[in-house]
Design an enzyme around this catalytic site. Structure first.
Site, PDB file in Angstrom:
ATOM      1  N   GLU A  60       3.686   6.213   0.471  1.00  0.00           N
ATOM      2  CA  GLU A  60       4.271   4.979   1.446  1.00  0.00           C
ATOM      3  C   GLU A  60       5.665   5.040   1.699  1.00  0.00           C
ATOM      4  O   GLU A  60       6.227   4.755   2.628  1.00  0.00           O
ATOM      5  CB  GLU A  60       4.061   3.605   0.780  1.00  0.00           C
ATOM      6  CG  GLU A  60       2.496   3.466   0.934  1.00  0.00           C
ATOM      7  CD  GLU A  60       1.885   1.774   0.593  1.00  0.00           C
ATOM      8  OE1 GLU A  60       1.168   1.445   1.602  1.00  0.00           O
ATOM      9  OE2 GLU A  60       2.602   1.112  -0.041  1.00  0.00           O
ATOM     10  N   ALA A  90      -1.993  -5.213  -7.019  1.00  0.00           N
ATOM     11  CA  ALA A  90      -1.573  -6.582  -6.628  1.00  0.00           C
ATOM     12  C   ALA A  90      -2.895  -7.487  -6.666  1.00  0.00           C
ATOM     13  O   ALA A  90      -2.752  -8.479  -6.865  1.00  0.00           O
ATOM     14  CB  ALA A  90      -0.677  -6.629  -5.353  1.00  0.00           C
ATOM     15  N   GLN A  91      -3.819  -6.908  -5.633  1.00  0.00           N
ATOM     16  CA  GLN A  91      -5.094  -7.542  -5.620  1.00  0.00           C
ATOM     17  C   GLN A  91      -5.666  -8.148  -6.957  1.00  0.00           C
ATOM     18  O   GLN A  91      -6.141  -9.180  -7.010  1.00  0.00           O
ATOM     19  CB  GLN A  91      -5.826  -6.915  -4.638  1.00  0.00           C
ATOM     20  CG  GLN A  91      -7.216  -7.385  -4.395  1.00  0.00           C
ATOM     21  CD  GLN A  91      -8.309  -6.555  -3.479  1.00  0.00           C
ATOM     22  OE1 GLN A  91      -9.110  -7.035  -3.276  1.00  0.00           O
ATOM     23  NE2 GLN A  91      -7.592  -5.204  -3.331  1.00  0.00           N
TER      24      GLN A  91
END
Length: 421
Positions: A186, A331-332
Site C-alpha cells: 500500500e 484492524a477488523q
C-alpha cells in the site's frame, strides 16, 4: 497451543460491585471495548463500573491509513481522532499515559503517571515492528508503527525531493521497501502514484525516482490467491515499482539494503528504507510476568488470559487458541474482539451468565493500490480496480461511523477522488 477439545474452562467471571475496568491501549480493540461499554452499560444503577481508558497519545488513528500519512496524501489533522471527542467523560475516563509495567498478581499496572489498580484489565497494547534480528533495521530504517513515525517518513521524502536540485544524489530519490505484505504494498503504490506530481512540483525528471519492494515470499500479498497477487503485481509494475520476490534482506545500511536471492547477494542502493517485514506483540507484555509468545498472550474462547482470568486481551496483544479466533492480526479482528469483550462485561454486570465464544466474522480484506485502485476479497468474492478502492474507502468510513456517526465520516472520511491535494 491448546486444542479446542482440550479447552481449559476458566472460572466464572464474578465482578465486585462497582468494578474498576481498566483498558490499556487505544487502538482498534481498546477503543472498541471502551465505546462498547459506554453504549451497553446502564450507568443509572447503583452498580455502575468505573471505566478508564489509558493511551500514550490523546488521539486514536487508523493504522490502516498510515501509508497515506507517510506519503502525504492524508494530513495528520485528518488522521487524528481525539479520544475526549468520542468518549463520554461521565461514563469513560480517559488518561494520557504510557504504560511501563504490568503487575497482574497485584491487579495493577504502572505508567509514567503512577499506579493504576483494576478489578478487570483489558490489554490492547498493539504491535511493534519485528526486525527478525536483521542488522541495521533499528538504526537506518523507517517503520510505519505509529502516526509520529509515519510523519517522520513524510518529512524525509519531502526533503529528499525538495533538496534534490542541490544534492543531485539519485539515491535520495530511491526508496527500498522491505516486505511485500499489506503495509509495504500500500505504501509503495501510494508513493508511486504520487511520483509524477512530486517530480513536477520539484522540477525533477520523473524517470529518476525508483521504488523497490523486497519480500521473502514467492509473490506479493501472500494472504491473497495467485490471481489477485498477479493483478497487484501488474498494477505496481505499471507504476514502475521493481518487485523482488523470494529475496531476503540480510542487512540494512544508511544508503541501501543487502539482498540475498538464489544464493546471490545484491545491494539495492537507496537513501530511504522502509521496514515493514513483520510485527510482534508489545514489549511491555514480553517483559511482564504473564506467559506470552513474543509479546502476545494466549487467550481462551472468550479472550481471557489463562493465568489471570480477570484479564482480557484483544487485538495484536492476543494469541487466540480456538479455531474461530485464529486469523492474521487485522484492524477488523481487533475491533470485533473489542466489541465482544464489551458485550461480555456488560452482560456480566447485569448478572447474566455469558458463555458465548468469540467468533471472528471475516467480511473481507482489501489492499489499496493507490487512491483509486485496489485488489481484495469481500464475502468470498474477488475484487479489483475502482470497485476494490471504493470498498476499501467504505471499510475505513465504516470505522469512522462507528466512532462518531456521519459527522465523523464527513470530517475524516476517505472518498473516491479526494486526497489532500
Amino acid at each position: 497451543m491448546q486444542k479446542e477439545d482440550e479447552r481449559q474452562e476458566l472460572p466464572k467471571l464474578n465482578l465486585p460491585k462497582n468494578p474498576r475496568i481498566l483498558i490499556i491501549g487505544g487502538g482498534y480493540g481498546g477503543l472498541k471495548t471502551a465505546l462498547g461499554l459506554q453504549r451497553l452499560v446502564n450507568f443509572n444503577t447503583d452498580n455502575k463500573p468505573e471505566i478508564t481508558l489509558i493511551s500514550k497519545h490523546d488521539y486514536h488513528y487508523q493504522t490502516t491509513l498510515l501509508h497515506k500519512v507517510a506519503v502525504g496524501t492524508l494530513s495528520a489533522r485528518k488522521a487524528r481522532i481525539y479520544y475526549r471527542k468520542v468518549l463520554d467523560a461521565d461514563k469513560v475516563k480517559f488518561v494520557k499515559d504510557k504504560i511501563k509495567k504490568l503487575e497482574p498478581e497485584s491487579n495493577c499496572v504502572y505508567g509514567n503517571g503512577g499506579k493504576y489498580e483494576y478489578d478487570i484489565l483489558v490489554i490492547a497494547l498493539g504491535f511493534r515492528p519485528n526486525s527478525f534480528g536483521t542488522p541495521g533495521v533499528k538504526e537506518y530504517a523507517y517503520k510505519l508503527s505509529s502516526l509520529n513515525e509515519a510523519l517522520k517518513l513524510t518529512k524525509n521524502i519531502e526533503n529528499k525531493f525538495k533538496d534534490f536540485i542541490h544534492t543531485k544524489d539519485t539515491k535520495d530519490l530511491s526508496i527500498a521497501v522491505c516486505g511485500t505484505g499489506f503495509t509495504s504494498i500500500e505504501f509503495a503504490a501510494e508513493l508511486a502514484s504520487q511520483i509524477e506530481e512530486l517530480c513536477l512540483i520539484c522540477g525533477i525528471d520523473k524517470n529518476i525516482p525508483k521504488i523497490t519492494c523486497i519480500g521473502r515470499s514467492p509473490r506479493i500479498l501472500p494472504i491473497f490467491d495467485e490471481y489477485l497477487s498477479d493483478k497487484a503485481t501488474k498494477k505496481l509494475e505499471k507504476y514502475g515499482v521493481e518487485i523482488i520476490n523470494g529475496g531476503s534482506v540480510k542487512e540494512v545500511f544508511k544508503d541501501g539494503v543487502l539482498v540475498e536471492k538464489d544464493g546471490q547477494t545484491r545491494k539495492i542502493e537507496a537513501n530511504t528504507i522502509l521496514w515493514s517485514a513483520g510485527v510482534k506483540g508489545s514489549d511491555i507484555i514480553e517483559k511482564s510476568n504473564i506467559k506470552n509468545i513474543k509479546g502476545r498472550i494466549e487467550v481462551d474462547y472468550q479472550l481471557r488470559c489463562f493465568e489471570y482470568p480477570n484479564i482480557f486481551v484483544v487485538g495484536d496483544s492476543a494469541h487466540p487458541t480456538t479455531k474461530d479466533a485464529i486469523h492474521a492480526p487485522t484492524a477488523q479482528l481487533s475491533a470485533q474482539m473489542g466489541d465482544f469483550v464489551a458485550l461480555m462485561l456488560s452482560e456480566t454486570l447485569k448478572g447474566k451468565d455469558f458463555k458465548k465464544p468469540f467468533v471472528f466474522k471475516h467480511r473481507g480484506t482489501v489492499c489499496s493500490i493507490g487512491h483509486t485502485d485496489g485488489v481484495g476479497i469481500v464475502y468470498g468474492k474477488r475484487l479489483a480496480g475502482e470497485l476494490a478502492a471504493f470498498i476499501k474507502n467504505t471499510i475505513e468510513n465504516r470505522w469512522l461511523f462507528s466512532l462518531g456517526g456521519f459527522s465523523m465520516v464527513f470530517k475524516k472520511g476517505q472518498f473516491r477522488y479526494r486526497t489532500s491535494n
